[in-house]
Design a protein around this motif. Structure first.
Motif, PDB file in Angstrom:
ATOM      1  N   GLN A  62      49.825  60.843  46.392  1.00 27.51           N
ATOM      2  CA  GLN A  62      49.031  61.967  45.905  1.00 27.51           C
ATOM      3  C   GLN A  62      48.209  61.593  44.675  1.00 27.51           C
ATOM      4  N   ASN A  63      48.515  60.449  44.089  1.00 30.64           N
ATOM      5  CA  ASN A  63      47.758  59.955  42.952  1.00 30.64           C
ATOM      6  C   ASN A  63      46.388  59.488  43.445  1.00 30.64           C
ATOM      7  N   ARG A  64      45.326  59.987  42.862  1.00 30.95           N
ATOM      8  CA  ARG A  64      43.969  59.677  43.332  1.00 30.95           C
ATOM      9  C   ARG A  64      43.667  58.182  43.336  1.00 30.95           C
ATOM     10  N   SER A  65      44.082  57.484  42.302  1.00 31.93           N
ATOM     11  CA  SER A  65      43.811  56.043  42.211  1.00 31.93           C
ATOM     12  C   SER A  65      44.540  55.284  43.319  1.00 31.93           C
ATOM     13  N   VAL A  66      45.784  55.626  43.539  1.00 30.38           N
ATOM     14  CA  VAL A  66      46.562  54.958  44.580  1.00 30.38           C
ATOM     15  C   VAL A  66      45.970  55.280  45.945  1.00 30.38           C
ATOM     16  N   ASN A  67      45.626  56.538  46.151  1.00 37.18           N
ATOM     17  CA  ASN A  67      45.061  56.949  47.429  1.00 37.18           C
ATOM     18  C   ASN A  67      43.758  56.206  47.709  1.00 37.18           C
ATOM     19  N   LYS A  68      42.920  56.079  46.708  1.00 38.28           N
ATOM     20  CA  LYS A  68      41.656  55.363  46.880  1.00 38.28           C
ATOM     21  C   LYS A  68      41.910  53.897  47.223  1.00 38.28           C
ATOM     22  N   TYR A  69      42.841  53.275  46.515  1.00 39.95           N
ATOM     23  CA  TYR A  69      43.179  51.881  46.796  1.00 39.95           C
ATOM     24  C   TYR A  69      43.669  51.723  48.239  1.00 39.95           C
ATOM     25  N   MET A  70      44.532  52.617  48.691  1.00 36.82           N
ATOM     26  CA  MET A  70      45.076  52.530  50.049  1.00 36.82           C
ATOM     27  C   MET A  70      43.979  52.723  51.095  1.00 36.82           C
ATOM     28  N   GLN A  71      43.012  53.568  50.805  1.00 37.00           N
ATOM     29  CA  GLN A  71      41.895  53.746  51.730  1.00 37.00           C
ATOM     30  C   GLN A  71      41.085  52.456  51.829  1.00 37.00           C
ATOM     31  N   GLU A  72      40.851  51.811  50.698  1.00 40.09           N
ATOM     32  CA  GLU A  72      40.126  50.544  50.706  1.00 40.09           C
ATOM     33  C   GLU A  72      40.936  49.456  51.421  1.00 40.09           C
ATOM     34  N   PHE A  73      42.214  49.444  51.199  1.00 37.87           N
ATOM     35  CA  PHE A  73      43.098  48.482  51.863  1.00 37.87           C
ATOM     36  C   PHE A  73      43.047  48.672  53.379  1.00 37.87           C
ATOM     37  N   ALA A  74      43.086  49.916  53.829  1.00 37.06           N
ATOM     38  CA  ALA A  74      43.063  50.211  55.264  1.00 37.06           C
ATOM     39  C   ALA A  74      41.787  49.686  55.924  1.00 37.06           C
ATOM     40  N   LYS A  75      40.701  49.673  55.176  1.00 36.56           N
ATOM     41  CA  LYS A  75      39.441  49.163  55.722  1.00 36.56           C
ATOM     42  C   LYS A  75      39.519  47.669  56.026  1.00 36.56           C
ATOM     43  N   LEU A  76      40.397  46.964  55.359  1.00 36.54           N
ATOM     44  CA  LEU A  76      40.539  45.526  55.548  1.00 36.54           C
ATOM     45  C   LEU A  76      41.378  45.166  56.773  1.00 36.54           C
ATOM     46  N   LEU A  77      42.100  46.133  57.305  1.00 33.13           N
ATOM     47  CA  LEU A  77      42.962  45.887  58.459  1.00 33.13           C
ATOM     48  C   LEU A  77      42.168  45.920  59.753  1.00 33.13           C
ATOM     49  N   ASP A  78      42.506  45.038  60.659  1.00 39.21           N
ATOM     50  CA  ASP A  78      41.865  45.006  61.978  1.00 39.21           C
ATOM     51  C   ASP A  78      42.543  46.059  62.842  1.00 39.21           C
ATOM     52  N   GLN A  79      41.925  47.214  62.933  1.00 43.18           N
ATOM     53  CA  GLN A  79      42.507  48.348  63.649  1.00 43.18           C
ATOM     54  C   GLN A  79      42.740  48.056  65.125  1.00 43.18           C
ATOM     55  N   SER A  80      41.871  47.252  65.746  1.00 46.70           N
ATOM     56  CA  SER A  80      42.040  46.952  67.173  1.00 46.70           C
ATOM     57  C   SER A  80      43.332  46.164  67.410  1.00 46.70           C
ATOM     58  N   LYS A  81      43.680  45.263  66.496  1.00 51.40           N
ATOM     59  CA  LYS A  81      44.931  44.517  66.629  1.00 51.40           C
ATOM     60  C   LYS A  81      46.138  45.432  66.436  1.00 51.40           C
ATOM     61  N   LEU A  82      46.043  46.302  65.469  1.00 49.90           N
ATOM     62  CA  LEU A  82      47.152  47.216  65.206  1.00 49.90           C
ATOM     63  C   LEU A  82      47.325  48.234  66.325  1.00 49.90           C
ATOM     64  N   ARG A  83      46.219  48.652  66.920  1.00 51.50           N
ATOM     65  CA  ARG A  83      46.269  49.626  68.012  1.00 51.50           C
ATOM     66  C   ARG A  83      47.060  49.079  69.197  1.00 51.50           C
ATOM     67  N   LYS A  84      46.992  47.758  69.411  1.00 55.80           N
ATOM     68  CA  LYS A  84      47.711  47.126  70.520  1.00 55.80           C
ATOM     69  C   LYS A  84      49.226  47.319  70.403  1.00 55.80           C
ATOM     70  N   LEU A  85      49.700  47.528  69.197  1.00 53.56           N
ATOM     71  CA  LEU A  85      51.130  47.752  68.996  1.00 53.56           C
ATOM     72  C   LEU A  85      51.615  49.044  69.644  1.00 53.56           C
TER      73      LEU A  85
END
Length: 71
Positions: free
Chosen positions: A46-69
């Motif tokens: 719920q902390n804005r700074s942490v939430n923003k960081y996690m959103q940026e981190f999520a952008k670095l993940l290859d969603q297509s690879k994770l979706r295969k799981l």
């Protein structure tokens, strides 16, 4: 963190901790601290700074690879 766990189990909640261990063993403590950890994670996210960081981190993940799981 160790100081907090020790204080909760051995000082502040001694009788409760002792009874929980007697009835359910170490699993009682594991369940209790799992719940505490989950609540801490919710508050952290719920902390804005942490939430923003996690959103940026999520952008670095290859969603297509994770979706295969989940296929």
């Amino acid at each position: 963190m160790a100081d907090l766990v020790e204080a909760l189990l051995a000082d502040r909640c001694f009788e409760e901790s002792k009874q929980a261990f007697k009835e359910n063993g170490a699993q009682a403590w594991e369940a209790a601290f799992s719940a505490v950890g989950q609540m801490a994670a919710v508050e952290l996210m719920q902390n804005r700074s942490v939430n923003k960081y996690m959103q940026e981190f999520a952008k670095l993940l290859d969603q297509s690879k994770l979706r295969k799981l989940t296929e």
